[in-house]
Scaffold this active site. Structure first.
Site, PDB file in Angstrom:
ATOM      1  N   ARG A  91       4.325  63.985  -0.838  1.00 27.38           N
ATOM      2  CA  ARG A  91       5.372  64.633  -0.268  1.00 27.38           C
ATOM      3  C   ARG A  91       6.029  64.318   1.045  1.00 27.38           C
ATOM      4  NH1 ARG A  91       2.207  70.386   0.144  1.00 27.38           N
ATOM      5  NH2 ARG A  91       0.348  68.955   0.374  1.00 27.38           N
ATOM      6  N   CYS A 132       1.266  64.294   5.028  1.00 25.57           N
ATOM      7  CA  CYS A 132       1.030  65.438   4.028  1.00 25.57           C
ATOM      8  C   CYS A 132      -0.647  65.398   3.609  1.00 25.57           C
ATOM      9  CB  CYS A 132       2.082  65.544   2.766  1.00 25.57           C
ATOM     10  SG  CYS A 132       1.893  64.202   1.452  1.00 25.57           S
TER      11      CYS A 132
END
Lengths: 294, 160
Positions: A257, A252
């Site tokens: 994430r 990410c």
């Protein structure tokens, strides 16, 4: 949505159901007086460093992704000695069951679980739905910070080869399955004009060539719980064509994430080889000579 | 990690209320600093009626990962007194705390005093070590936007 009303049934369908616990299960465990202190430790890991201090699950201890898990000098994780101190201060033994929960649909909880896995801590679990679900259900919260009996956690050498990918690993991985879990705007390269983000911007926008765009949030329900195994298989396996035997890299912007997606692929779907590229776009998008696709 | 700014304990170039608050933070240990920040988060006043429910008319502070909204008013008195309105959600207490520091330090000052606040003032509270320098950019962004709005409003005034 019927699967959500019975968390036990939902959990048992996952490849590694022991990695996820429901709020009911945790509430029951916390009420069990026969349990001794180091058998189960609950950790809260949030984006906001003060959120824990406003109130937390009784008995839970704070684990900050940046202050506790990142080295404060070089861009890397803590080493074995620092990790042993962080665990020991929280009364965690090598055989302790650790349950982690947090804000933002458990981004930082899965990030913490991933870091603990770098050190081979065996029994680490995520509270499905995280902090938001516990609060939404009106369960007990406290600002009281419990006393901890420190433990002597062993110094373990971090394993950077199995679930972590460095930039060079990704260069060698080009052409093999890769998942970009950022928002569509970041993937396409439109969202990069971040003049006020001097520390996290990138010189180039776009994505690593060949990466599939599967924003992390597609694996989560609105209440922060994970989607059912069936829904996750439909997303990653049918729609995206990934197979559990594939060698997959997820990334990410800074690796938080993608920890969420790493958790989903590894523990909920049982993929055998998934690595999180924690350098992610803040490294790739600033590197000289690496290919970028828009 | 602190970017272009270096942490400092200097307070003599800060407005009085800000210097006082910075001094208070420096007298505390790391954990107590977090508690004070939490108190300031709690003290951030609610938006007055003219802004409540009208966040779309306020400026969003994009440097904060949580939704923070800002409005600045400059009165037409001689000092051009600045009023600052900030809204941040309770689930983002650090951000609310930053907003609380800026509100307590700057609300009610004259425009020139606000514009004279050094851009690196957020690093004068000894918070970078307590919350990590990475998180300080939200407060730097808030201060920058407050000054930008004050500048815009005073420039318009001068044209009139």
């Amino acid at each position: 949505m019927t699967t959500q009303t019975d968390p036990q049934t939902k959990l048992s369908a996952y490849a590694h159901p022991e990695r996820l616990v429901s709020t009911d299960w945790l509430a029951e465990q916390l009420g069990d007086q026969s349990r001794s202190e180091g058998d189960l430790v609950v950790l809260e890991s949030n984006e906001d460093v003060l959120l824990y201090d406003t109130g937390h699950i009784p008995g839970a201890l704070k684990l900050d992704w940046h202050l506790d898990l990142n080295d404060q000098l070089s861009r890397d994780y803590v080493d074995g000695e620092q990790f042993a101190r962080v665990m020991g201060e929280r009364g965690i033994r090598r055989d302790t069951t650790v349950v982690i929960y947090g804000d933002k649909s458990n981004w930082w909880a899965t990030y913490a679980l991933w870091v603990m896995t770098l050190f081979g801590h065996e029994d680490v679990r995520i509270l499905d739905g995280g902090r938001a679900k516990w609060v939404a259900e009106g369960r007990e919260m406290t600002t009281e910070i419990r006393d901890v009996t420190p433990t002597d956690y062993p110094v373990i050498e971090r394993d950077d080869r199995t679930i972590r990918a460095f930039q060079q690993d990704v260069v060698e991985h080009l052409g093999k399955p890769m998942v970009d879990v950022r928002s569509p705007g970041e993937f396409s390269g439109e969202l990069l004009s971040m003049p006020d983000y001097p520390q996290e911007g990138a010189m180039r926008g776009g994505h690593i060539p060949g990466a599939k765009s599967v924003p992390w949030g597609r694996a989560a329900n609105e209440d922060g719980t994970f989607k059912t195994r069936e829904e996750l298989e439909a997303l990653y396996q049918q729609e995206q064509g990934l197979a559990p035997t594939d060698d997959v890299v997820a990334y990410c912007r800074i690796g938080e994430r993608s920890s969420h997606t790493w958790f989903v692929l590894t523990h909920l779907l049982g993929f055998e080889r998934v690595r999180n590229y924690d350098g992610s776009w803040t490294e790739w998008g600033n590197s000289v000579g690496v290919p970028v696709e828009r | 990690m602190a970017g272009q700014f270096t942490a400092s304990t200097r307070t003599d170039d800060l407005p009085e209320a800000m210097a006082e608050l910075a001094g208070e933070f420096h007298e505390l240990g790391q954990q107590e600093r977090l508690q004070l920040l939490l108190e300031l988060a709690g003290d951030l006043p609610d938006l007055p009626e003219r802004y409540a429910g009208r966040l779309d008319e306020m400026e969003q502070v994009d440097e904060c990962q949580s939704p923070v909204f800002l409005a600045v008013e400059v009165a037409s008195d001689e000092a051009r007194t600045v009023s600052i309105f900030l809204s941040a959600p309770p689930e983002a207490p650090t951000t609310r705390g930053f907003a609380g520091i800026l509100h307590e330090s700057l609300d009610g000052l004259g425009a020139d005093e606000v514009l004279g606040v050094p851009d690196e003032a957020p690093f004068r509270f000894g918070l970078a070590e307590a919350v990590s320098p990475l998180r300080m950019r939200g407060m730097v962004g808030m201060l920058g936007r407050i000054k930008r709005q004050v500048r815009a409003r005073t420039t318009i005034d001068e044209r009139q």
